[in-house]
Design an enzyme around this catalytic site. Sequence first.
Site, PDB file in Angstrom:
ATOM      1  N   PHE A  94       7.825  26.138   7.131  1.00 60.77           N
ATOM      2  CA  PHE A  94       6.883  26.014   8.310  1.00 60.77           C
ATOM      3  C   PHE A  94       7.600  26.693   9.491  1.00 60.77           C
ATOM      4  O   PHE A  94       7.216  26.455  10.459  1.00 60.77           O
ATOM      5  CB  PHE A  94       6.091  24.650   8.448  1.00 60.77           C
ATOM      6  CG  PHE A  94       5.396  24.336   7.520  1.00 60.77           C
ATOM      7  CD1 PHE A  94       4.448  24.746   6.883  1.00 60.77           C
ATOM      8  CD2 PHE A  94       5.759  22.956   6.951  1.00 60.77           C
ATOM      9  CE1 PHE A  94       3.731  24.347   5.665  1.00 60.77           C
ATOM     10  CE2 PHE A  94       5.212  22.477   5.841  1.00 60.77           C
ATOM     11  CZ  PHE A  94       4.163  22.964   5.014  1.00 60.77           C
ATOM     12  N   ARG A  95       8.650  27.441   9.092  1.00 61.32           N
ATOM     13  CA  ARG A  95       9.370  28.194  10.162  1.00 61.32           C
ATOM     14  C   ARG A  95      10.134  27.247  11.210  1.00 61.32           C
ATOM     15  O   ARG A  95      10.586  27.304  12.190  1.00 61.32           O
ATOM     16  CB  ARG A  95       8.645  29.084  10.926  1.00 61.32           C
ATOM     17  CG  ARG A  95       7.932  30.148  10.060  1.00 61.32           C
ATOM     18  CD  ARG A  95       7.502  31.753  10.815  1.00 61.32           C
ATOM     19  NE  ARG A  95       7.263  32.180   9.426  1.00 61.32           N
ATOM     20  CZ  ARG A  95       8.052  33.253   8.703  1.00 61.32           C
ATOM     21  NH1 ARG A  95       9.273  33.091   8.612  1.00 61.32           N
ATOM     22  NH2 ARG A  95       7.300  33.662   7.805  1.00 61.32           N
ATOM     23  N   LEU A  96      10.265  25.928  10.737  1.00 61.32           N
ATOM     24  CA  LEU A  96      11.140  25.000  11.544  1.00 61.32           C
ATOM     25  C   LEU A  96      12.413  24.870  10.899  1.00 61.32           C
ATOM     26  O   LEU A  96      13.191  23.843  10.411  1.00 61.32           O
ATOM     27  CB  LEU A  96      10.504  23.631  11.449  1.00 61.32           C
ATOM     28  CG  LEU A  96       9.047  23.475  11.660  1.00 61.32           C
ATOM     29  CD1 LEU A  96       8.406  21.992  11.521  1.00 61.32           C
ATOM     30  CD2 LEU A  96       8.936  23.738  13.281  1.00 61.32           C
TER      31      LEU A  96
END
Length: 202
Positions: A174-176
Amino acid sequence: MTDSTDRDPYDLFAEWMKEAEQSEPNDPNAMALATADANGIPSVRMVLLKGIDPRGFVFYTNTESRKGTQLLANRNAALCFHWKSLRRQVRVEGPVEVVTDAEADAYFESRPRESRIGAWASLQSRPLEGRWELEKRVAQFAAKYAIGTVPRPPHWTGFRVLPSRIEFWRDRPFRLHDRLVFLRAEGTDGTQTGWTTEHLYP
Ligand SMILES: Cc1cc2nc3c(=O)[nH]c(=O)nc-3n(C[C@H](O)[C@H](O)[C@H](O)COP(=O)(O)O)c2cc1C
């Protein structure tokens, strides 16, 4: 990687490079090299990492090329490795130095004879009338150095990027993403005392 803050960045880099060597289809040592001219205008191209030690990251090139003239005028560079198979990135920034003649000679001698001839024949980054012109120069230098060793051209050497900052980036869901930065720490007398680290928001 979140527990990597007490590590040496070169050890971590070596670990990631080893994994990249096993998973990348080719040239795991390829890196984007960003330079800027005397007015600060940037340019970027790929080069190959050919040496690494606690002083820095070494690549070889023609000092009369676009990147070479930029680096001699503005001795700062940035590198970026991107290993798609691992979804990882490493960014390196810092001043550059020219490697010693002994170091450049040793690497030049390790290259295939044809590549050594090519280093003489290529007027890297300058206009070329046609492929025939390059082939003519290759033939001329092959004849000139037909016997004996091919010496290293005076305009061909290595640059070492002396990192003041190394960032390790790892893909997370999740692009974290994980981002860990190593910064060169300096004592009050200006001597380098090791590395400090910080995590960054993705
Ligand atoms: C994967 C890859 C690796 C490369 N490695 C080098 C290298 O180690 N040294 C070099 O001078 N050029 C290398 N090149 C060519 C450069 O990207 C560039 O075309 C050339 O050095 C001229 O750049 P300049 O005009 O900015 O000086 C490589 C290109 C690719 C695609």
